[in-house]
Design an enzyme around this catalytic site. Structure first.
Site, PDB file in Angstrom:
ATOM      1  N   GLU A  37      35.050  34.971  54.370  1.00  0.00           N
ATOM      2  CA  GLU A  37      36.156  34.437  53.609  1.00  0.00           C
ATOM      3  C   GLU A  37      37.094  33.573  54.816  1.00  0.00           C
ATOM      4  OE1 GLU A  37      37.384  38.045  50.807  1.00  0.00           O
ATOM      5  OE2 GLU A  37      37.885  38.124  52.971  1.00  0.00           O
ATOM      6  N   THR A 115      39.463  37.315  48.859  1.00  0.00           N
ATOM      7  CA  THR A 115      39.261  37.435  47.592  1.00  0.00           C
ATOM      8  C   THR A 115      39.884  38.594  46.834  1.00  0.00           C
ATOM      9  OG1 THR A 115      37.290  38.433  48.276  1.00  0.00           O
ATOM     10  CG2 THR A 115      37.132  36.211  47.958  1.00  0.00           C
ATOM     11  N   LYS A 198      43.852  42.314  42.015  1.00  0.00           N
ATOM     12  CA  LYS A 198      43.509  43.724  42.742  1.00  0.00           C
ATOM     13  C   LYS A 198      42.738  43.467  43.885  1.00  0.00           C
ATOM     14  CE  LYS A 198      40.326  47.387  41.325  1.00  0.00           C
ATOM     15  NZ  LYS A 198      39.204  47.101  41.988  1.00  0.00           N
ATOM     16  N   ASP A 199      42.967  43.941  44.943  1.00  0.00           N
ATOM     17  CA  ASP A 199      42.298  43.816  46.284  1.00  0.00           C
ATOM     18  C   ASP A 199      42.129  45.118  47.033  1.00  0.00           C
ATOM     19  OD1 ASP A 199      44.723  44.203  47.626  1.00  0.00           O
ATOM     20  OD2 ASP A 199      44.267  42.586  49.065  1.00  0.00           O
ATOM     21  N   MET A 200      41.699  45.060  48.187  1.00  0.00           N
ATOM     22  CA  MET A 200      41.437  46.135  49.053  1.00  0.00           C
ATOM     23  C   MET A 200      42.300  46.319  50.242  1.00  0.00           C
ATOM     24  SD  MET A 200      37.443  46.625  48.313  1.00  0.00           S
ATOM     25  CE  MET A 200      37.196  48.370  49.233  1.00  0.00           C
ATOM     26  N   GLU A 201      43.137  45.422  50.649  1.00  0.00           N
ATOM     27  CA  GLU A 201      43.896  45.031  51.847  1.00  0.00           C
ATOM     28  C   GLU A 201      45.297  44.925  51.637  1.00  0.00           C
ATOM     29  OE1 GLU A 201      41.030  43.344  51.511  1.00  0.00           O
ATOM     30  OE2 GLU A 201      39.793  44.702  52.490  1.00  0.00           O
ATOM     31  N   ASP A 224      36.126  37.803  40.510  1.00  0.00           N
ATOM     32  CA  ASP A 224      35.427  38.409  39.527  1.00  0.00           C
ATOM     33  C   ASP A 224      36.733  38.776  38.587  1.00  0.00           C
ATOM     34  OD1 ASP A 224      35.728  40.184  42.111  1.00  0.00           O
ATOM     35  OD2 ASP A 224      36.348  41.602  40.135  1.00  0.00           O
TER      36      ASP A 224
END
Ligand SMILES: *[C@@H]1O[C@H](CO)[C@@H](O)[C@H](O)[C@H]1NC(C)=O
Length: 266
Positions: A37, A115, A198-201, A224
């Site tokens: 990224e 992302t 929505k992410d993870m970090e 997505d």
């Protein structure tokens, strides 16, 4: 005499605040979960891998640094998991690199770029780049009074009304969790968080930055559609390269806008 003295100290305090407010932004740290990224940005800003990394020798974290216009830009990635060799995504590595980067580099501004999944019900499409208005967690369910709100951990991103207007950016709330899929429990929390992406970090980065009062902005490119009909992981891999390119273009515009400005101009 006392009145004069008070008046004098008031003026100098105002001057001091003015200087703080009006000081040009000079040091920016990007926190980016996957080096894929980050690569286009590393190339664009001609950043070089810092061989004298300020981080402990045991960690896999990677730091790229350089000057771009008037800005001292660093990109920090948590690097590859030392056992599995995959990118260290998720909130735990993100918190650690954010903490260590703030301590080592004392940035004026943190940018978490990356992302994310997007919700079409909230207007998101593939390759949209969002600037985030607020963050919260969706997988920290603690049904105990007080701890419930702690679990959600809602925090505002640094407000950037001029940047949003000038670059015509889409704005949305971000929900963060350590899983890529979305079981029903998470879906409920994400809806309660009113999230568009929505992410993870993200919420982990803001949690740490908030402790140190470092202003943070978040840019998220949609790889997505979470509420679409295709498997998230499949769509993510398919769109990663194209969305990373869109994200890089947006980051370039954001950095050019920030250059020469103060926090209060954003
Ligand atoms: C950029 O910032 C880093 C971290 O604060 C510092 O070590 C470095 O010397 C700075 N580079 C320049 C060219 O000022």
């Amino acid at each position: 005499m006392a009145a004069n003295g008070d008046g004098f100290s008031e003026v100098s305090m105002e001057d001091l605040m003015g200087q703080v407010e009006k000081r040009q932004i000079s040091t920016i740290v990007f926190i980016i979960a996957m080096q894929k990224e980050a690569q286009l940005m590393i190339n664009r800003f001609r950043l070089v891998k810092d061989i004298n990394s300020p981080f402990p020798k045991e960690v896999t974290w990677v730091l790229f640094n350089g000057m771009y216009k008037d800005l001292n830009i660093s990109i920090v990635c948590p690097g590859k998991d030392s056992t599995l060799g995959v990118d260290s995504v998720g909130t735990v590595p993100a918190s650690l690199v954010t903490y260590a980067s703030i301590v080592a580099m004392k940035p004026d501004l943190i940018i978490n770029a990356g992302t994310a999944g997007g919700f079409k019900a909230k207007g998101a499409s593939i390759a949209d780049v969002y600037i985030v208005s607020s963050v919260a967690f969706h997988d920290r369910r603690i049904p105990v009074p007080g701890l419930d709100l702690y679990g959600v951990g809602m925090r505002k991103a640094f407000p950037t009304p001029n940047l949003i207007k000038d670059l015509n950016l889409k704005v949305g709330r971000l929900s963060t969790g350590d899983s890529m899929d979305m079981p029903p429990h998470d879906k409920e929390s994400i809806t309660a968080n009113d999230a568009t992406v929505k992410d993870m970090e993200g919420a982990a980065v803001v949690y740490v930055a908030d402790i140190f009062k470092v202003p943070t902005i978040l840019l998220k490119g949609v790889t997505d559609i979470v509420d679409g009909n295709r498997p998230t992981s499949e769509e993510f891999l398919e769109n990663l390269a194209a969305v990373t390119a869109k994200l890089d273009e947006s980051v370039a515009k954001v950095i050019d806008f920030i250059n020469g400005k103060c926090l209060s101009d954003l």
